[in-house]
Design an enzyme around this catalytic site. Sequence first.
Site, short mmCIF file in Angstrom:
data_model
loop_
_atom_site.label_atom_id
_atom_site.label_comp_id
_atom_site.label_asym_id
_atom_site.label_seq_id
_atom_site.Cartn_x
_atom_site.Cartn_y
_atom_site.Cartn_z
N LEU A 14 37.83 29.24 43.44
CA LEU A 14 36.17 29.23 44.10
C LEU A 14 36.05 30.40 44.75
O LEU A 14 34.88 30.64 44.90
CB LEU A 14 36.18 27.98 44.99
CG LEU A 14 35.97 26.76 44.37
CD1 LEU A 14 35.84 25.47 45.42
CD2 LEU A 14 34.75 26.46 43.46
N GLY A 15 37.09 31.35 44.98
CA GLY A 15 36.82 32.66 45.87
C GLY A 15 36.74 32.09 47.01
O GLY A 15 35.97 32.80 47.71
N GLU A 140 43.10 31.73 56.06
CA GLU A 140 42.68 31.02 54.79
C GLU A 140 43.55 30.26 54.32
O GLU A 140 44.99 30.70 54.14
CB GLU A 140 42.31 32.04 53.66
CG GLU A 140 42.18 31.61 52.41
CD GLU A 140 41.84 32.56 51.22
OE1 GLU A 140 41.97 33.80 51.46
OE2 GLU A 140 41.82 32.28 49.97
N LYS A 187 25.94 17.67 41.09
CA LYS A 187 26.76 16.92 41.70
C LYS A 187 27.23 16.98 42.82
O LYS A 187 28.12 17.80 43.10
CB LYS A 187 27.47 16.16 40.55
CG LYS A 187 27.13 15.66 39.28
CD LYS A 187 26.23 14.35 39.48
CE LYS A 187 25.61 13.82 38.20
NZ LYS A 187 24.81 12.60 38.79
N GLN A 192 31.98 15.30 48.35
CA GLN A 192 31.76 14.18 49.28
C GLN A 192 33.42 13.83 49.54
O GLN A 192 33.87 13.45 50.46
CB GLN A 192 31.22 12.82 49.03
CG GLN A 192 29.48 13.16 48.86
CD GLN A 192 28.70 12.00 48.50
OE1 GLN A 192 29.05 11.04 48.79
NE2 GLN A 192 27.90 12.21 47.58
N ASP A 240 26.94 31.83 42.26
CA ASP A 240 27.44 32.81 41.59
C ASP A 240 26.63 34.13 41.83
O ASP A 240 25.48 33.81 41.57
CB ASP A 240 27.66 32.55 40.00
CG ASP A 240 28.70 31.30 39.71
OD1 ASP A 240 29.24 31.06 40.85
OD2 ASP A 240 28.73 30.93 38.65
N CYS A 381 51.39 54.48 37.83
CA CYS A 381 52.76 53.91 37.83
C CYS A 381 53.31 54.09 36.41
O CYS A 381 53.60 54.88 35.96
CB CYS A 381 52.88 52.53 38.41
SG CYS A 381 54.48 52.02 39.13
N GLY A 383 51.42 53.93 34.18
CA GLY A 383 50.84 54.88 33.38
C GLY A 383 51.20 56.22 33.45
O GLY A 383 50.91 56.86 32.61
N GLU A 405 64.04 51.65 31.03
CA GLU A 405 63.41 50.08 30.92
C GLU A 405 63.36 49.67 29.60
O GLU A 405 63.35 48.26 29.54
CB GLU A 405 62.26 50.06 32.00
CG GLU A 405 61.54 48.58 32.01
CD GLU A 405 60.37 48.44 33.07
OE1 GLU A 405 59.88 49.64 33.30
OE2 GLU A 405 59.94 47.29 33.27
N HIS A 507 50.37 53.65 43.39
CA HIS A 507 49.29 52.93 43.19
C HIS A 507 48.10 53.16 44.14
O HIS A 507 47.66 52.65 44.85
CB HIS A 507 49.51 51.39 43.39
CG HIS A 507 50.43 50.69 42.27
ND1 HIS A 507 50.11 50.20 40.95
CD2 HIS A 507 51.74 50.59 42.14
CE1 HIS A 507 51.17 49.83 40.35
NE2 HIS A 507 52.03 50.25 41.20
N GLU A 509 44.83 52.49 43.52
CA GLU A 509 44.13 51.35 43.70
C GLU A 509 43.99 50.53 44.83
O GLU A 509 43.18 50.11 45.19
CB GLU A 509 44.14 50.52 42.37
CG GLU A 509 45.41 49.57 42.25
CD GLU A 509 46.58 50.19 41.55
OE1 GLU A 509 46.56 51.48 41.65
OE2 GLU A 509 47.32 49.61 40.86
N1 GLN Z 1 57.96 49.06 35.30
C1 GLN Z 1 57.94 50.45 35.95
C2 GLN Z 1 58.87 50.55 37.07
O1 GLN Z 1 59.48 49.57 37.68
C3 GLN Z 1 56.57 50.28 36.65
C4 GLN Z 1 56.24 49.49 37.59
C5 GLN Z 1 54.73 49.46 37.80
O2 GLN Z 1 54.07 49.98 37.02
N2 GLN Z 1 54.23 49.03 38.90
O3 GLN Z 1 59.38 51.65 37.51
#
Ligand code: GLN
Length: 541
Positions: A14-15, A140, A187, A192, A240, A381, A383, A405, A507, A509
């Site tokens: 539900l967020g 939460e 509803k 309830q 939403d 990573c 990528g 890997e 990362h 992000e």
């Molecule tokens: N599998 C890769 C590693 O362990 C990359 C990990 C990832 O992208 N978070 O190094």
Amino acid sequence: MKYIFVTGGVVSSLGKGLTAAALGTLLENRGLKVALQKFDPYLNLDPGTMSPYQHGEVYVLDDGAETDLDLGHYERFTSTKLSRRNNTTSGQVYQQVLDNERGGVYLGKTVQVIPHVTDEIQRRITLLANESKADVLITEVGGTVGDIEGLPFLEAIREFAQEAGPGNVCFIHVTYIPFIKAAGELKTKPTQQSVAKLREIGITPNLLVCRCERPINKEIRQKLAMFCNVPFEAVIEEKDVDHSIYEVPLMLQRERTDDLVCRTLQLDVPPANMSHWQDIIRKLIAPQHRVRIGVVGKYIELQDAYKSVYEALIHGGVANDCGVQIEQIEAEEVESGDPAKLFKGLGGILVPGGFGDRGIEGKIKAAQYARESKLPYLGLCLGMQIAVIEFGRTVLGLKRANSTEFDETTPYPVIDLQVGQKGVKQMGGTMRLGSQPCQLKPGTKTHRLYGADLIHERHRHRYEFNNDYREQYGAAGFIFAGTTPDDSLVEVIELADHPFYIATQYHPEFLSKPNHSHPLFRGFIAAAHQQMHAKPLPLPA
Ligand code: GLN
């Protein structure tokens, strides 16, 4: 110290996390210091070992904690500092209780869910409250009321509220009001029943946040108020969103949610000034520019698997006043498809992190296409490891180059297990995790984008660039734009003679916010826009 507890009813997804985070935004903008935490009732110690299919993205904190993705919302919506203390699972609680038992802490008593497990949960609330020095702690509780495994947490917060006394605790129940098409009606019965279940446990919600696809009218609100035992104005509609999750704080403000919370908690603070937030929404709803970005991943059908990546792209868009349309591309489809067709009309390609060999060759093909056709590329990573493998195979002629890997017998292990990872058998919490320093090389595009020599970014990986190949790659024009300060690990690579080809072992992000986009995502979106429209965006301040 004031406490808000957020529970969920009727269904999951539900967020709740978003609601908790959005409330955090409003309270911070009223001048309060806010802390947030999440209780996850499952038995894993953390989500680090769970598949994205089970859990969505694993969100990594500065201290290396692998946590629930709701903590990502907390960091993006507020300025709160998070650590492993902010995400408690049943597994952690039981581990502590069992350690205590072995250590003789319980002095011969029978160890029970009540009081020992519930006390440990309460100890964690108090610990965070004290350490955070916040005015308000929002907790939460994961899962849905009625789940067996969530019961100790609900009992613990009930006891906690009893101790804290009236005026210090606010219970918010996030629930679902389904619209039944055939009947043409919203509803209230599931809500309830869910509230009845909560009251059985001894918790009466102060506010009901009603997730719905259609607006709830006055009659529905009256019905909910009457049968769920809350005041009429405490029935909050959370429809939403039309465009973006960043609308949620404004939506809650319109429903006077923060006023009600402050009144319940006897907090006398000025209203929230959300004008900066409105500006973000304006850029999200009606951007000056538009761009299409392809994300090539293996969990593409899962909305939650690359949550922070998608958000960071959108933030990069906000910084450029540019709407970002994300095309989710299944890596396995790239393996057999024609990249020129698959990537037609894109401004850039992003390859996110990942584990395991499914889809790897498709990602390698995507990186090759981006490099050769000068399409902006951002690798995160895995990528980055993909970019290294591709360059090795195509440019350096290292046939079958790979990461160990994916191919332990590769003749060219250009990506290999980190030295410290050799012999590691335990899976959970043993990768290279959390915030690590990285030295950027002056004169590189990456250095220019960051505008700094030393940066700190979050990591989660076992493999790394194999230093035996540094010279060979370097001689062919591969640029090592960032390394650990001792130069032992490659952290960022980039290519010259390309509009934007940057990949990071970390990362980025996880450090992006809607009002403070990450420099790499900002630069990536600007480059992608230039690619699509052959007209550079004015460089954002
Ligand atoms: N599998 C890769 C590693 O362990 C990359 C990990 C990832 O992208 N978070 O190094």
